[in-house]
Every structure is written in structure tokens, then in C-alpha cells.
Motif scaffolding. Structure first.
Motif, PDB file in Angstrom:
ATOM      1  N   LEU B 228       0.836  -1.204   0.000  1.00 36.15           N
ATOM      2  CA  LEU B 228       0.000   0.000   0.000  1.00 36.15           C
ATOM      3  C   LEU B 228       0.868   1.250   0.000  1.00 36.15           C
ATOM      4  O   LEU B 228       1.986   1.248   0.526  1.00 36.15           O
ATOM      5  N   ILE B 229       0.317   2.290  -0.594  1.00 40.49           N
ATOM      6  CA  ILE B 229       0.960   3.607  -0.486  1.00 40.49           C
ATOM      7  C   ILE B 229      -0.018   4.480   0.287  1.00 40.49           C
ATOM      8  O   ILE B 229      -1.207   4.545  -0.054  1.00 40.49           O
ATOM      9  N   TYR B 230       0.491   5.086   1.339  1.00 42.24           N
ATOM     10  CA  TYR B 230      -0.355   5.967   2.143  1.00 42.24           C
ATOM     11  C   TYR B 230      -0.090   7.410   1.738  1.00 42.24           C
ATOM     12  O   TYR B 230       1.058   7.866   1.723  1.00 42.24           O
ATOM     13  N   SER B 231      -1.172   8.116   1.388  1.00 43.86           N
ATOM     14  CA  SER B 231      -1.029   9.527   1.065  1.00 43.86           C
ATOM     15  C   SER B 231      -1.464  10.341   2.284  1.00 43.86           C
ATOM     16  O   SER B 231      -2.611  10.257   2.713  1.00 43.86           O
ATOM     17  N   ALA B 232      -0.507  11.070   2.863  1.00 46.80           N
ATOM     18  CA  ALA B 232      -0.807  11.827   4.083  1.00 46.80           C
ATOM     19  C   ALA B 232      -1.786  12.960   3.787  1.00 46.80           C
ATOM     20  O   ALA B 232      -2.699  13.234   4.555  1.00 46.80           O
ATOM     21  N   ARG B 233      -1.610  13.601   2.640  1.00 46.77           N
ATOM     22  CA  ARG B 233      -2.454  14.739   2.304  1.00 46.77           C
ATOM     23  C   ARG B 233      -3.921  14.312   2.156  1.00 46.77           C
ATOM     24  O   ARG B 233      -4.827  14.949   2.659  1.00 46.77           O
ATOM     25  N   GLU B 234      -4.134  13.188   1.476  1.00 48.46           N
ATOM     26  CA  GLU B 234      -5.511  12.718   1.240  1.00 48.46           C
ATOM     27  C   GLU B 234      -5.998  11.810   2.367  1.00 48.46           C
ATOM     28  O   GLU B 234      -7.163  11.450   2.411  1.00 48.46           O
ATOM     29  N   ASP B 235      -5.071  11.356   3.213  1.00 48.71           N
ATOM     30  CA  ASP B 235      -5.356  10.356   4.250  1.00 48.71           C
ATOM     31  C   ASP B 235      -6.036   9.134   3.618  1.00 48.71           C
ATOM     32  O   ASP B 235      -7.090   8.674   4.079  1.00 48.71           O
ATOM     33  N   CYS B 236      -5.446   8.651   2.535  1.00 44.15           N
ATOM     34  CA  CYS B 236      -6.026   7.453   1.906  1.00 44.15           C
ATOM     35  C   CYS B 236      -4.914   6.539   1.378  1.00 44.15           C
ATOM     36  O   CYS B 236      -3.747   6.924   1.335  1.00 44.15           O
ATOM     37  N   PHE B 237      -5.315   5.331   1.021  1.00 45.33           N
ATOM     38  CA  PHE B 237      -4.352   4.327   0.561  1.00 45.33           C
ATOM     39  C   PHE B 237      -4.609   3.963  -0.902  1.00 45.33           C
ATOM     40  O   PHE B 237      -5.761   3.924  -1.331  1.00 45.33           O
ATOM     41  N   THR B 238      -3.538   3.703  -1.627  1.00 44.91           N
ATOM     42  CA  THR B 238      -3.711   3.071  -2.935  1.00 44.91           C
ATOM     43  C   THR B 238      -2.842   1.814  -2.942  1.00 44.91           C
ATOM     44  O   THR B 238      -1.830   1.749  -2.247  1.00 44.91           O
TER      45      THR B 238
END
Lengths: 111, 334
Positions: B228-238
Motif C-alpha cells: 500500500l501507499i499511504y497519502s498523508a495529504r488525502e489520508d487514503c491508501f492506494t
């Protein structure tokens, strides 16, 4: 969890296995024992996974062994009836690319 | 049998014959523990018993004597089985010792320390469900502030998996990984694994290179559980892409490469299927649950975060680990 493997010999060249339960490190040897001796002489082997809830990497290794043995003797391995979890595992490992499964054959037929 | 034990038994038997008490039976139980400790065989106990009875009751009826002889004969088979069991136990202890040594050796295949990279925080935890693990991870210095990270899951468990792991480790050591891209590394590993393992053996792996100058993660996967990649700005995972065949199945195989860009506080989380196939109350853990566990700990330093995630997972699964678990986190520091 137990695994049951039912062997249906349609004719000399066509064998179907109806498998039910979980195929994991403990139960996979049972599938291997039944399946691998049949993977010779160009047979078409169909495995029906309709009642299989789960397969782990040891289970996949049995199928890979069967796939390779079938490839060497001009046989075929058809996998059918996989639930969403099983299909996901095949997709992640990319084994869906090389192993025939009925859904895929049907899709190709439609195209 | 030890003469002391023999006398003790005879004395106890005599007291019980004279006036049977509950205490005598309790003492008999204790005595049997000593017999077992001293490895006295069952037929030897019967033999001592017969000798004692004959001495204490000289007028023992012929019929009773005959029954005791019969009992002794029957117990001889048990004595043989008991000895075999003792031998098996000692063989098992030897095997356990050997496995312990092998498990210790296996530990040496893993990196001694987590490398440090400017602007990046790395944490890793790898826990075997039994003594030997089928999970492997490695770090490779690609130079120019680029760090290679490999995580692999070898099919099966125990010693065969561990032997296969050593092959991966030494192959990686011999590859000039610095000059190779993730896709090329997987392609080379695949060729070697395909040639050298049993037809049914395979390995899933992800290899990526983190470039700390532009915070880019270039990776390729070989049938491995998508990280998973966690995006701190969006607070979501891809999810990472997973387009590559497991290692060891097809001889010539290409492994497409993908790139992920990380912003400050973003993180890449890689794991093995021991994590995603953990079971909570008999049901497989949801990917969403894993994401929320990561989210709960993402603010911690990477090493603390992976340890906390593992601990949480261990609690949720009622402290039952069905498979080896490895979690690796690469976090871009803010």
C-alpha cells in the motif's frame, strides 16, 4: 478444516476432481497425492473449486506442479468454479495468465 | 530397578495389604512418577510386584500365580513400545536442537540492521509462525542515495522454505544489483529460481528502489501481495500494482516496473500474505481493517509503527499466527 477430493474419471483422457474445503499446508498433500499421478499421457484434468473456500501458497504449488507436468505431456489443466477470494489470489500471483480457468475460456469465447 | 525403589514399593504394598488407605494410593502415584523418571519399564514394575507378592504371601494360590505370569507376559510388549517411545523422544530432541541451530542460521540471512537514508524513516518486523520462516526481506545499497528493498514469501514452511531463502539471499548478493532495475532483478532471480527449485516450488516477491533525492519508489512485483501507499495529504491508501508472475514458474518472464511518488509523510507499506490472510474470529481479515490499523499507527516512527501494527494484528487474531508475518514501512519524513 478438512479437504475432500472426489475423482470422476469421465474417460481415459478426461478426469474431473471435485474439491471441497480448504486447501492449505495441511490438506494440500491429499490433493497432490490424487492429482499428480494422473498428470501424464496428455489427459485433460478439470478441477472444480465451487466448494473450495480458501487456497494458500502450498495449495497453489500443487497446481503449479500439475500445470508443469501437464505441459510436459501435452495435457490440459482446467480450473473452474473459483470464488472471488480464489480468483483474487490467482490474479495477484498472475497464475491466471497461464492456467486455464473456465471463466476465462468463456470470456475469450464471447470476445 | 534401583534396590531403594524396590524396597519402597514392597513396603507400600505391604502397608496397603494390611490396611488399605487413600494415602497409600496417592503414594503409589508418586512412586510411579519416580519409576518413569528412572525409566523403569512397565514389565519391570510387574516383575517387582510379583516378587513382592510371592514373598509376602507364600501360600499364594496357583491360579493367582498363573494370572500374574500372564500379566507379566502381556506387559513385555508395552515395555518394548516404551523403549521405542524413549528413543523417539530422544530423536525428537536431537531434531529440535538441529532446527534451533538452523533457525539461528536463518536469522543470519536477514539484514543485521535497518539502513538509514536521508529524509526517510524505515521500519521492519518479520515474525515466524513456527521456528523457521518462509518470509524474507533484504536491503541493497544502489548508491546515489538509492536504497533497494526486497520482500519475498517462499511457498511452504520450515526447512525447505529456509533452504530456498538462502538461495535467494546468495543470488541477490551475487547480482550486481546496483546496476540493475527492479524489473531486471526479478527477471534474473526468476531465471535462477526456475532452474534450481522443485517444479512445484515458487516464490512471490516485490523489489523496489527508493530514490531519496526525488522521493520516488520504482518497483516491480512477482505475484506478491500488493503493498500500500499511504497519502498523508488525502489520508487514503492506494494499492501497488501487481503485474508479474511468481518466481520459479515460467523460464523467461518480464516484470513491468511502476513508479510511485511520495510527498512528505507519505509511506509505502509492504507485507506478506501472513498479514492479509490472518483470521479474526474464523474470518479473513478485511483489507480495510489492515488499512485502518496502519492509519492508527502511521504517526509513529516507522519501526514503532510496524511493531504496533503487528502487535495489534496478533491481538485481533487471538494470538494465533497461522503464517509468517512481515511488515516493512518506508516513510518519507515531513
Amino acid at each position: 478444516m478438512n479437504l475432500s477430493v472426489q475423482e470422476k474419471i469421465e474417460n481415459e483422457k478426461e478426469i474431473t476432481y471435485v474439491v471441497s474445503g480448504e486447501i492449505d499446508v495441511y490438506t494440500a498433500p491429499k490433493l497432490r497425492e490424487k492429482l499428480l499421478p494422473r498428470c501424464q499421457g496428455g489427459t485433460t484434468i478439470t478441477i472444480d473449486f465451487t466448494d473450495v473456500e480458501y487456497i494458500d501458497s502450498t495449495g497453489l504449488s500443487v497446481l503449479i506442479g500439475a500445470y508443469k507436468a501437464q505441459g510436459q505431456t501435452g495435457g490440459k489443466l482446467i480450473l473452474k468454479g473459483m470464488n472471488a477470494r480464489l480468483q483474487r489470489i490467482f490474479r495477484i500471483t498472475n497464475l491466471n495468465v497461464i492456467m486455464l480457468n473456465e471463466e476465462k475460456v468463456q470470456e475469450d469465447g464471447r470476445q | 530397578m534401583d534396590i531403594h525403589l524396590k524396597k519402597l514399593y514392597e513396603k507400600l504394598l505391604a502397608s496397603y495389604m494390611t490396611e488399605p488407605k487413600e494415602d497409600h494410593l496417592y503414594s503409589a502415584q508418586q512412586l510411579s512418577k519416580w519409576f518413569i523418571e528412572k525409566r523403569v519399564s512397565p514389565e519391570e514394575v510387574i516383575n517387582v510386584h510379583i516378587g513382592s507378592v510371592k514373598r509376602m504371601v507364600p501360600e499364594l494360590p496357583r491360579e493367582v500365580k498363573a494370572t500374574l505370569e500372564m500379566l507379566l507376559e502381556v506387559m513385555v510388549g508395552y515395555g518394548v513400545a516404551y523403549q521405542e517411545r524413549e528413543q523417539l523422544m530422544s530423536r525428537q530432541r536431537e531434531l529440535e536442537d538441529e532446527i534451533e541451530v538452523a533457525a539461528g542460521l536463518q536469522q543470519t540471512l536477514l539484514p543485521e540492521a535497518t539502513p538509514s537514508l536521508p529524509g526517510v524513516d524505515i521500519g521492519v518486523i518479520s515474525v515466524a509462525s513456527k521456528q523457521m520462516s518462509g518470509d524474507y526481506y533484504n536491503f541493497v545499497d544502489h548508491g546515489m542515495q538509492q536504497l533497494g528493498v526486497g520482500i519475498a514469501d517462499i511457498v511452504g514452511k520450515g526447512i525447505p522454505a529456509a533452504l530456498c531463502m538462502s538461495m535467494i539471499k546468495y543470488t541477490m548478493d551475487r547480482l550486481d544489483a546496483k546496476s540493475l532495475s527492479p524489473g531486471e532483478i526479478l527477471r534474473d532471480l526468476n531465471t535462477i529460481v526456475e532452474r534450481n527449485v522443485l517444479p512445484s516450488m515458487f516464490i512471490t516477491m516485490i523489489y523496489g528502489v527508493y530514490d531519496s533525492l526525488n522521493h520516488q519508489f520504482r518497483y516491480a512485483t512477482a505475484g506478491h501481495e500488493p503493498g500500500l501507499i499511504y497519502s498523508a495529504r488525502e489520508d487514503c491508501f492506494t494499492s501497488l500494482e501487481t503485474k508479474g508472475m511468481v518466481l520459479g514458474v515460467l523460464r523467461d518472464n518480464e516484470y513491468p516496473e511502476y513508479v510511485a511518488d511520495l510527498e512528505p509523510n507519505d509511506a509505502i507499506i509492504l507485507f506478506t500474505d501472513g498479514v492479509t490472510e490472518a483470521r479474526v474470529d474464523g474470518k479473513f481479515i478485511e483489507r480495510e481493517t489492515i488499512k485502518s490499523m496502519i492509519r492508527d499507527h502511521i504517526h509513529l516512527p516507522a519501526q514503532q509503527a510496524v511493531e504496533a501494527i503487528h502487535q495489534k494484528l496478533y491481538e485481533m487474531t487471538n494470538y494465533i499466527m497461522r503464517d509468517d508475518q512481515t511488515i516493512l514501512m518506508i516513510k518519507r519524513v515531513g
